[in-house]
Design a protein around this motif. Sequence first.
Motif, PDB file in Angstrom:
ATOM      1  N   TYR A 103       0.839  -1.205   0.000  1.00  0.00           N
ATOM      2  CA  TYR A 103       0.000   0.000   0.000  1.00  0.00           C
ATOM      3  C   TYR A 103       0.874   1.256   0.000  1.00  0.00           C
ATOM      4  N   PHE A 104       1.907   1.199   0.851  1.00  0.00           N
ATOM      5  CA  PHE A 104       2.733   2.413   0.980  1.00  0.00           C
ATOM      6  C   PHE A 104       3.490   2.686  -0.313  1.00  0.00           C
ATOM      7  N   ASN A 105       4.193   1.681  -0.823  1.00  0.00           N
ATOM      8  CA  ASN A 105       4.984   1.895  -2.039  1.00  0.00           C
ATOM      9  C   ASN A 105       5.400   0.562  -2.618  1.00  0.00           C
ATOM     10  N   TYR A 106       4.953   0.303  -3.823  1.00  0.00           N
ATOM     11  CA  TYR A 106       5.257  -0.992  -4.440  1.00  0.00           C
ATOM     12  C   TYR A 106       6.762  -1.166  -4.675  1.00  0.00           C
ATOM     13  N   PRO A 107       7.450  -0.208  -5.283  1.00  0.00           N
ATOM     14  CA  PRO A 107       8.904  -0.371  -5.501  1.00  0.00           C
ATOM     15  C   PRO A 107       9.645  -0.656  -4.189  1.00  0.00           C
ATOM     16  N   LEU A 108       9.245   0.011  -3.109  1.00  0.00           N
ATOM     17  CA  LEU A 108       9.907  -0.230  -1.837  1.00  0.00           C
ATOM     18  C   LEU A 108       9.730  -1.686  -1.424  1.00  0.00           C
ATOM     19  N   PHE A 109       8.520  -2.176  -1.616  1.00  0.00           N
ATOM     20  CA  PHE A 109       8.229  -3.570  -1.274  1.00  0.00           C
ATOM     21  C   PHE A 109       9.159  -4.502  -2.050  1.00  0.00           C
ATOM     22  N   VAL A 110       9.316  -4.218  -3.335  1.00  0.00           N
ATOM     23  CA  VAL A 110      10.179  -5.066  -4.159  1.00  0.00           C
ATOM     24  C   VAL A 110      11.614  -4.992  -3.662  1.00  0.00           C
ATOM     25  N   PHE A 111      12.036  -3.761  -3.338  1.00  0.00           N
ATOM     26  CA  PHE A 111      13.412  -3.579  -2.845  1.00  0.00           C
ATOM     27  C   PHE A 111      13.633  -4.353  -1.541  1.00  0.00           C
ATOM     28  N   VAL A 112      12.651  -4.250  -0.653  1.00  0.00           N
ATOM     29  CA  VAL A 112      12.777  -4.946   0.631  1.00  0.00           C
ATOM     30  C   VAL A 112      12.787  -6.447   0.408  1.00  0.00           C
ATOM     31  N   GLN A 113      11.914  -6.889  -0.465  1.00  0.00           N
ATOM     32  CA  GLN A 113      11.834  -8.322  -0.745  1.00  0.00           C
ATOM     33  C   GLN A 113      13.163  -8.860  -1.302  1.00  0.00           C
ATOM     34  N   LEU A 114      13.705  -8.129  -2.284  1.00  0.00           N
ATOM     35  CA  LEU A 114      14.959  -8.571  -2.890  1.00  0.00           C
ATOM     36  C   LEU A 114      16.120  -8.502  -1.894  1.00  0.00           C
ATOM     37  N   SER A 115      16.119  -7.442  -1.101  1.00  0.00           N
ATOM     38  CA  SER A 115      17.188  -7.300  -0.113  1.00  0.00           C
ATOM     39  C   SER A 115      17.137  -8.440   0.894  1.00  0.00           C
ATOM     40  N   ALA A 116      15.924  -8.771   1.302  1.00  0.00           N
ATOM     41  CA  ALA A 116      15.762  -9.861   2.268  1.00  0.00           C
ATOM     42  C   ALA A 116      16.227 -11.173   1.651  1.00  0.00           C
ATOM     43  N   LEU A 117      15.921 -11.318   0.387  1.00  0.00           N
ATOM     44  CA  LEU A 117      16.358 -12.518  -0.311  1.00  0.00           C
ATOM     45  C   LEU A 117      17.885 -12.573  -0.364  1.00  0.00           C
ATOM     46  N   PHE A 118      18.450 -11.430  -0.742  1.00  0.00           N
ATOM     47  CA  PHE A 118      19.904 -11.314  -0.796  1.00  0.00           C
ATOM     48  C   PHE A 118      20.500 -11.639   0.582  1.00  0.00           C
ATOM     49  N   GLY A 119      19.897 -11.036   1.600  1.00  0.00           N
ATOM     50  CA  GLY A 119      20.375 -11.258   2.970  1.00  0.00           C
ATOM     51  C   GLY A 119      20.340 -12.714   3.338  1.00  0.00           C
ATOM     52  N   SER A 120      19.247 -13.369   3.052  1.00  0.00           N
ATOM     53  CA  SER A 120      19.124 -14.768   3.475  1.00  0.00           C
ATOM     54  C   SER A 120      20.108 -15.651   2.718  1.00  0.00           C
TER      55      SER A 120
END
Lengths: 702, 117
Positions: free
Chosen positions: A238-255
């Motif tokens: 809801y807040f920001n789709y690109p941010l969601f994607v960035f967070v998702q990818l970063s979390a993936l990268f992190g894991s």
Amino acid sequence: MKIKKILFVLGSGFLFLVVFIIDAILKNIEGGLDGIFFIRVLLVAAAFVLLYFYVDSKIKSAEGGERSQIQRLGAVAVWTGILIASYIIVSILPLNWFESRDLQLYPRDYLTILFSTLLSIVSGLAMIITVRYVKEMLFYRRTRGTKRNFVLLLVVMFCAAASTYNLRPLETSLGKTILFTVAIFFIIVNSFRLSWIAYLSRREKIYALLYALLAFFGFMAINIILSEMSSLTKALLYFNYPLFVFVQLSALFGSVYFGMAFISTLFHLPTAAAFDRKQHEVSSLYNLSRLITQVFDFNDLAKTVTKMTLEVCEASGAWLEVLPSDGAKEFGKKAGEHRLDGIVSRHNIEPEAVEQILFGSEQSVRSLVLSSKKILLVDNVKGDRRTSYISRIRNVGTLLVVPLVSHDEPIGILYATKEIDHGFEDDDVNIVSGFADHVTIAIENAKLFKKSLEKERLQRELLIAQEMQKRLIPQTLPFFSSADMKAVSAPALEVGGDYYDIVMLDEHRIGIVIGDVSGKGVGAAFYMAEVKGIFQSLSKIYSSPKEFLVKANEALISSIDKRSFISLIYAILDTRTGELVLSRAGHCPMLYVSFDKKQYVKPTGMGLGLRAGKLFEETIEERHITMKKGDVCVFYTDGVTESRSSTGEEFGYERLLDLVAAHRNRSAEEIKEGIIQGVWNYTDEHGYDDDLTVFVLKWQGV
Amino acid sequence: MSNFKVSFRENNNVHVMDLKGYLDAHTTPHLEEAFEKLIAEKKYNILVNCKDLSYISSAGLGVFMAYIEDVRMNKGDIKLSNMSPKVFNIFDLLGFPMLYEIFKDENEAVKKFEAKS
């Protein structure tokens, strides 16, 4: 810098506030966002850019470029923890969340908007920090491809995020899916950059294992949360789709990255201790070679050497023995010396034990090593024949004896012990032997330094002696209109044995003495000082040259070494009449030039200190000369006549006589200069190696 | 400069030392060794042949003084011979002819030793 950081925070905070207000106002208006949708995306992007700048400058200033990987890893683990905690807190809050229509999300109340905003900010911030720290880890010992791969990953991540800017929250697109897949590829590529793990110490590796595991689970949890269409996911979308994607990818990268880090650390752990030790050896050797150039204090050096020996081979005890520098094999041969005086440093072992190991037998390990000059390793002290003489020492199971050999001569011995038997591996022996070479150089260096200090001190002393000796010869000569006198004296070394002096015997009579002590240097200088004392005191008491020389011989003979002697020539001049009385004791004859004659005046006389009493007295003769106007007398030492040319020929008496005769009409000063210049021109630099003194007396008439 | 050499030989029970080269502070230890060797072997009739001696410094002269007492106490003597005029001048300046017998020729010196014994 501080103001800049505050501006970044305030700026992004302000932007987030604006976004929140917009969201709140448009909450209930269907499609109300459409008009300013693009502006809102830009505002959010700008807010995160400012936040990134803040994080970047904060990390840079906090680290000053130097922060250990383990601290970075810890920071990442903490931030995942914070993020998960905030997720948990938000998910247990009694919120009404969203209503969804046409792939669009509508918050049910203002609180939902507020928490969506906060959650997004925390998520974005945590991921920015994660990516920023992971960058530092990736770039450790970077290769050419490192930066390229990382930049590519970031570019793909941002493209994937940016491609979703106009999607509705619940919508998805093919572009996004493709870019997402490409991003995963680069995530995997980048996740092999784990070389920092190898260089962690064992202790750090254990921490790394823990932190990596925590971070891995943290990011996995985030991934799971975000992969389901939960309320939290919706809040971010809801807040920001690109941010969601960035967070998702970063979390993936992190894991992926920390999962790999965990596994890699786990595999490194068994070798960690060995790696630690190697590291330690390298740094010890490095420290030692630095020490060689820095530590000149011998005791400091010895202490450091034994301490390092303990470290490099994990010995339980160590000591260093230095052999006497005079080539003897041990101390204690001279009075007041103990045979353990060579033990300059000792760690964790009793002197009694050292003494027994070293001197317990004629055939001790010490003498074995001294004769073989090779390393000796006794694996089992109790069972070995070579150490059977060692009893009563319980805490020595293994003994390593390493000779320090310089120019094929042992200068010291390094000993290391271990409590258990078979305590040293080949590896240890090798490292200690390499270590011993460095120690040898360090010891030699320290010795040389000490020697050069000593030399410097002697040089200073000699300079002082030189200054003092200069004051023993007259600073000025007395002035008489009838007698023009000039003199010069120059020692070959710092100090010498040449001497000249002048004394007023009464108002009109002066005593002139020229002397030469046998030998050169400091020994000669001492006698020269003694002669000065004798001359100053006796010349005024005994008014004839012969008497003076006899008494001077008496005074000297008791104190002079039997192979040393002193030659003197003594003249008394009456400045009213030009009458000169001359006696000679083994010295070069006086040169005398008058208008019609040039000659050497050589009354007989033996050198002082050769024979005592009558034997000496009988040899001394006295000559009387009455000088006429323009007559020149030259007194000198053999440094003048024995100066050599480059072909080895002596300056000689003839040349001197001719030289003075040629200068006869000049002043005393000019004659003196003429002689010095003549000798100087005759010799090359090597020929001038004796003390040299010239005294010129020119009679001007009354 | 170590171009100084001492060699030993015997001439009718007289122990002859032939000096060669340049005797100064650096080379005197060689001459000292030579004297010590002869004295240790109780050879007290010593003749120093200076035929090939080109220079002697004050330190060199000192060596003769160091051993003469010892030798004479043992009823021997140190005599010198075959000096070049230049070397003789150095000995002469210091008054050595009043302390030592100096001969033009070695055989004269040997005869003197024989006459005494």
